[in-house]
Design an enzyme around this catalytic site. Structure first.
Site, PDB file in Angstrom:
ATOM      1  N   ASP A 297       0.891  -1.061   0.011  1.00  0.00           N
ATOM      2  CA  ASP A 297      -0.014   0.141   0.130  1.00  0.00           C
ATOM      3  C   ASP A 297       1.072   1.220  -0.143  1.00  0.00           C
ATOM      4  OD1 ASP A 297      -2.328   1.482   0.110  1.00  0.00           O
ATOM      5  OD2 ASP A 297      -2.267   1.369   2.272  1.00  0.00           O
TER       6      ASP A 297
ATOM      7  N   GLU B  65       3.020   4.891  -4.189  1.00  0.00           N
ATOM      8  CA  GLU B  65       2.634   5.847  -5.352  1.00  0.00           C
ATOM      9  C   GLU B  65       3.967   6.536  -5.505  1.00  0.00           C
ATOM     10  OE1 GLU B  65       0.250   5.634  -3.021  1.00  0.00           O
ATOM     11  OE2 GLU B  65      -0.799   4.139  -4.158  1.00  0.00           O
TER      12      GLU B  65
ATOM     13  N   ASP C 192      -8.866   3.317  -2.556  1.00  0.00           N
ATOM     14  CA  ASP C 192      -9.816   3.924  -1.622  1.00  0.00           C
ATOM     15  C   ASP C 192     -11.263   4.245  -2.270  1.00  0.00           C
ATOM     16  OD1 ASP C 192      -8.243   3.082   0.610  1.00  0.00           O
ATOM     17  OD2 ASP C 192      -7.457   5.354   0.714  1.00  0.00           O
TER      18      ASP C 192
HETATM   19  O1  MIG Z   1      -4.352   5.971   4.536  1.00  0.00           O
HETATM   20  O2  MIG Z   1      -3.474   0.690   5.722  1.00  0.00           O
HETATM   21  O3  MIG Z   1      -5.918   1.978   0.597  1.00  0.00           O
HETATM   22  O4  MIG Z   1      -6.779  -0.349   1.977  1.00  0.00           O
HETATM   23  O5  MIG Z   1      -6.654   0.086   4.686  1.00  0.00           O
HETATM   24  C1  MIG Z   1      -4.765   4.971   4.701  1.00  0.00           C
HETATM   25  C2  MIG Z   1      -4.736   1.543   6.052  1.00  0.00           C
HETATM   26  C3  MIG Z   1      -3.648   3.820   4.352  1.00  0.00           C
HETATM   27  C4  MIG Z   1      -4.848   2.840   2.390  1.00  0.00           C
HETATM   28  C5  MIG Z   1      -5.339   1.674   1.632  1.00  0.00           C
HETATM   29  C6  MIG Z   1      -6.519   0.960   2.501  1.00  0.00           C
HETATM   30  C7  MIG Z   1      -5.782   0.563   4.039  1.00  0.00           C
HETATM   31  C8  MIG Z   1      -5.318   1.732   4.528  1.00  0.00           C
HETATM   32  N1  MIG Z   1      -4.326   2.747   3.584  1.00  0.00           N
END
Ligand code: MIG
Length: 745
Positions: free
Chosen positions: A400, A403, A479
Site C-alpha cells: 500500500d 505511489e 480507496d
Molecule cells: O491512508 O492501511 O488504500 O486499503 O486499509 C490509508 C490503511 C492507508 C489505504 C489503503 C487501505 C488501507 C489503509 N491505507
C-alpha cells in the site's frame, strides 16, 4: 515546440535509423510491435524499459517510406516533418522541445535543494519533452489506459499518468494510483494499440481540447513508442501481453474469498472473524492484517501484545486451507536502533535529496524515509526482509502507499502528497521514476517471496504500478466508497485494467470509506463473485460490513454469493491459467468476444466472465429488474433456465438472491462444491452445459500451488445424444426452464 524532422533513413542490422539536425529515431520490429524511439542524446539509443520484456526482433525492410516486417501491418513514414501511420492510426506530427540548458531553469533554483530542478546531465538538465499528435476519426473509441474512473469508452477526456494516493476518489478523479500508458483504439479499420513507454508524468488528451486531434505528451528527453496490431481488441491485448509479459499463475487460495478491514487490531479479533465466518457457513481463503499489526507502524514488526502468536493463528487457518496476508508499506520509520532503518541506512538504500541527504517525511511512521526500489541491491535487501512475515505464518503481502504517498516532507505538508520531483534515485530523479516506484517495490516483494519460498507461488497485492505490474502483483482499485456509484464504476474500471494487461484485479467489496448498507454489500458481493480478486474491505471509521454484520435475511444471501464463487472456482482457475499464458483477462467487455457488434462497445455495466458467462450486476438500490444487452446467439438465464436469443435488449427480474447471469450457447462451465479446497484437483467436478445442442468446456487441474505442470481437460456435451465426454470422475448436467437438473452421462 518544433516539428521533429529527419533527413536520412538507413537500415542497419535489421533496424531503421532516421537522422536529422537535432533528433535521431530508431525503429525496430520488436516482438509483435513496431517500436519507434526518438532521442537527442546518443546514450538514449539504448534506453531501457520497466514495462517491456520482449526482446525478439524481426528484420525489417524499408523502401519509399514504408517499413515492413513479418506478422504486422506496415509502418508508413514521412521524414520531413516527421509523421507516420499504422493500421488506420495517423500521426500527423511529432513536436519536441530540444533539451534545455542549466540557465533555462535557473529561475527554479531552490536553496533547500528539495524542490530544485533535475541535476544537469553533461551540463544540461534532463527535460526536453515531446508531443505526439494523433488524427481523430469520429467513430473511433478508446479503451485501456489502466486504472481510470469513468465509463468504458475513454474518449473525450484528458488523462494524466502520475501515480497518486487518490483517497476518496470520485467518478471524475484523475489520476488514480496506477499508470499504464497503453491505448486501445477501435474504429472502422479495426483495433490497434499503442504504448508510450515513458515513466515521466504523461498526459493523453483524447480528443478533448480539439475533437479532431488527440495529443500524447511526455516531458522527458525521449519518446519511446510501441505500435501494436490487432485487428481485434482481444488480439491487441494479447500482443500487449507478448510485449510486457503475462501475470504468473496465482496460487488457488488467492482466487477465493478474502476478508479484510482497516482496523483488525488483535489476534483475538481475527480469530473472532474466522469464527463468525465459519459459524455462518461462509468459506474464506484469507484474513488480512492491515497497519495495526505493526509496532509503531514499523514495517517488518509485530505488536506482540496484540498478536502474541500469529503463527498459531496461521496454523489454525491452514487447517481450513485459509491464509494470512499482511500489509507492507514502503515508508520506513527513521529511528535509531530499528534494524530495518539501520540496515537500509548502512546500505545507502534510501532516496536522497539533491544535497545528498535522506529525504525525510511522514506517513504512518513519523519521521519516515523511502527505500529506492529502482536499485537491484535495494530490492534484494527488501525482498529478504520478508523472511520475517513468512516465519510468522503470513502467506501473502499487500503493498500500500507505494505511489509513493507522503503526508509531509521535512515537517511541512507535502503539496502533491508524494516525494519532491528532484529527489534522487541513484542517477535518476523522482520525476523520472515516480510512476515505477510501486512497481519496483512489488517486484522486490515478489522476487523476495520466490527466493525465500521457492516451492510456493508468491501472492502480492499492490495499489500502485506501471505497465507490466501484473508480472509481480495483483491490483486493487484503492480507496473507493460504500456507494452504488462505486459499485457500478468498478465494472468499467476493471474491464479497462484487464485490457491493459492487469488480468487480476478487484475493488473493495462493500466499499472502503463511508458506511455500507446490507443491500449494497449483498449486491456488491454478488458482483464481486466475478472479480478476479474478491475481497471485502472497509475503512477504520466505516460501519462493519463483514458478510455476517447485518444479520438475517442478509447474511444468508451474502453467504450464498460467496459460496457461488467457490462453486465456480474450477472455471475461475481455468481462466486464471489462460490469463497466465496469454494475458486474456477474466472479466471481459462484451466486445472481447463480439468485436463486430457495435452495441457491445458501449455497454459498460455488463461483462463476460471468460467466454461462457455474461454478468449484468444490479447497480442501484431497490432494483428488482434489470435491462441488459445480449450479443448474438442464445443465452440461458443461469438461475431460471429461460432461453433468450440475442442480439437484443431484454429486461429480467432480479430478486435479491440473484445477479442476472447467463450461460452462452455452446459452452459448458466446470463447477465444484462450495468449500476452500487445498488443491485444484477439484472434487467433485461437474460441468453445467447449455441445455440444447453441443457444448464444450475446459478445466485446468493442478496442485493449486507450486510449479508442477497441470493438465487442461476438455469436456464435450451433446444434449440430444445425452452424451458427456470429459475428465475422469466428472459429471455433466443441464438445468431446464422448470428448474430441473438433468444429469447426462
Ligand atoms: O491512508 O492501511 O488504500 O486499503 O486499509 C490509508 C490503511 C492507508 C489505504 C489503503 C487501505 C488501507 C489503509 N491505507
Amino acid at each position: 515546440m518544433y516539428p521533429v524532422r529527419f533527413e536520412e533513413a538507413r537500415v542497419t542490422d535489421g533496424e531503421l535509423w532516421l537522422t536529422g539536425p537535432v533528433f535521431t529515431a530508431r525503429v525496430q520490429a520488436r516482438g509483435p510491435a513496431w517500436r519507434v524511439l526518438v532521442f537527442q542524446r546518443p546514450e538514449d539509443a539504448e534506453k531501457g524499459s520497466f514495462a517491456v520484456v520482449e526482446n525478439e526482433r524481426a528484420p525489417l525492410h524499408y523502401a519509399e517510406g514504408r517499413v515492413s516486417a513479418s506478422d504486422r501491418p506496415p509502418l508508413d513514414l514521412t521524414l520531413e516533418p516527421f509523421s507516420f501511420a499504422f493500421a488506420g492510426l495517423r500521426f500527423p506530427g511529432l513536436y519536441a522541445r530540444p533539451l534545455g540548458t542549466w540557465a533555462d531553469h535557473a529561475g527554479f533554483f531552490d536553496p533547500t535543494g528539495l524542490l530544485s530542478p533535475p541535476p544537469p546531465a553533461e551540463g544540461r538538465p534532463l527535460g526536453g519533452g515531446f508531443a505526439l499528435v494523433l488524427e481523430e476519426a469520429p467513430e473511433r473509441r478508446y479503451f485501456g489506459l489502466g486504472e481510470r474512473t469513468g465509463f468504458l469508452d475513454k474518449k473525450g477526456r484528458r488523462y494524466t499518468f502520475w501515480n497518486a494516493d487518490a483517497f476518496d476518489y470520485e467518478p471524475h478523479t484523475d489520476p488514480l494510483y496506477q499508470s499504464q500508458p497503453f491505448l486501445l483504439a477501435v474504429d472502422g479499420a479495426g483495433a490497434a494499440g499503442l504504448v508510450l513507454d515513458e515513466t515521466w508524468r504523461l498526459v493523453f488528451d483524447l480528443a478533448k481540447a480539439d475533437p479532431r486531434l488527440s495529443r500524447l505528451e511526455t516531458p522527458g528527453p525521449t519518446l519511446d513508442l510501441y505500435l501494436l496490431p490487432g485487428p481485434t481488441p482481444a488480439e491487441v491485448t494479447e500482443n500487449l501481453t507478448r510485449l510486457i509479459g503475462p501475470p504468473p499463475l496465482p496460487p488457488l487460495w488467492a482466487l477465493g474469498y478474502h476478508q479484510c478491514r482497516y482496523g483488525y487490531a488483535s489476534q483475538a479479533e481475527l480469530e473472532a472473524v474466522a469464527g463468525e465466518l465459519e459459524a455462518h457457513g461462509i468459506p474464506f481463503s484469507a484474513l488480512w492484517l492491515d497497519i495495526d499489526h505493526m509496532e509503531g507502524y514499523k514495517v517488518f514488526t509485530l505488536d506482540r501484545h496484540r498478536f502474541p502468536d500469529l503463527k498459531r493463528l496461521a496454523q489454525r487457518l491452514e487447517a481450513k486451507n485459509a491464509k494470512l496476508v499482511a500489509i507492507v508499506d514502503p515508508c520506513v520509520k527513521k529511528e535509531p536502533g530499528y534494524p530495518v532503518y539501520e540496515e537500509g541506512h548502512a546500505l545507502g538504500a534510501f532516496i536522497k535529496s539533491a544535497r545528498g541527504e535522506e529525504v525525510v517525511g511522514e506517513v504512518w511512521p513519523k519521521p519516515a524515509v523511502w527505500p529506492d526500489f529502482t536499485r537491484d541491491e535495494v530490492r534484494r535487501w527488501w525482498g529478504r526482509l520478508h523472511r520475517f512475515y513468512l516465519e510468522n505464518g503470513v502467506a501473502g503481502i499487500w503493498n500500500d502507499m507505494n505511489e509513493p504517498s507522503a503526508f509531509a516532507l521535512e515537517g511541512l505538508d507535502a503539496p502533491e502528497r508524494t516525494l519532491p520531483p528532484g529527489a534522487l534515485h541513484g542517477g535518476r530523479t523522482h520525476a523520472e521514476v515516480h510512476n515505477v516506484y510501486g512497481q519496483c517495490m512489488s517486484r522486490a516483494t515478489f522476487e523476495g517471496l520466490l527466493a525465500l519460498a521457492p516451492e510456493r507461488r508468491p501472492f502480492v497485492l499492490t495499489r500502485a504500478g506501471y505497465l507490466g505490474i501484473q508480472r509481480y502483483a495483483w491490483v486493487w482499485t484503492g480507496d473507493n466508497k460504500s456507494s452504488w456509484v462505486h459499485l457500478e464504476m468498478s465494472v468499467p474500471m476493471l474491464l479497462n485494467m484487464g485490457l491493459s494487461g492487469i488480468a487480476f484485479a478487484g475493488a473493495d467489496i462493500g466499499g472502503f470509506s463511508e458506511d455500507a448498507d446490507p443491500e449494497l454489500v449483498l449486491r456488491w458481493t454478488q458482483l464481486g463473485a466475478f472479480y478476479p480478486f474478491m475481497r471485502n474491505h472497509a475503512a477504520k471509521t466505516s460501519r462493519r460490513q463483514e458478510p455476517y454484520a447485518f444479520g438475517e435475511p442478509w447474511t444468508g444471501k451474502i453467504a450464498e454469493a460467496i459460496r457461488f464463487r467457490y462453486r465456480l472456482l474450477p472455471y475461475v482457475y481455468t481462466l486464471a491459467e489462460e490469463a497466465a499464458r496469454t494475458g486474456a483477462p477474466l472479466m471481459r467487455p462484451l466486445f472481447w468476444h463480439f468485436p463486430e457488434d457495435e452495441t457491445a462497445y458501449s455497454v459498460f455495466d455488463q461483462f463476460l466472465f471468460g467466454p461462457a458467462l455474461l454478468v449484468a450486476p444490479v447497480t442501484r438500490p431497490g432494483q428488482t429488474h434489470r435491462s441488459l444487452y445480449l450479443p448474438r446467439g442464445r443465452w440461458q438465464h443461469w438461475w431460471r433456465g429461460t432461453l433468450y436469443e440475442g442480439p437484443g435488449w431484454i429486461t429480467v427480474e432480479a430478486s435479491l438472491e440473484e445477479i442476472p447471469l447467463f450461460l452462452r450457447e455452446g459452452h459448458a462451465v466446470p463447477l465444484t462444491e462450495p468449500r476452500a479446497a487445498k488443491t485444484a484437483f477439484f472434487e467433485p467436478l461437474y460441468f453445467r452445459a447449455f441445455p440444447e445442442g453441443q457444448s464444450r468446456g475446459e478445466v485446468y487441474l493442478d496442485a493449486g500451488d507450486g510449479h508442477d505442470p497441470g493438465t487442461r481437460y476438455e469436456a464435450l456435451v451433446n444434449v440430444e445424444r445425452r452424451a458427456f465426454k470429459g475428465p475422469r470422475g466428472a459429471r455433466a448436467f443441464i438445468q431446464t426452464k422448470e428448474g430441473n437438473v438433468i444429469w447426462l452421462d
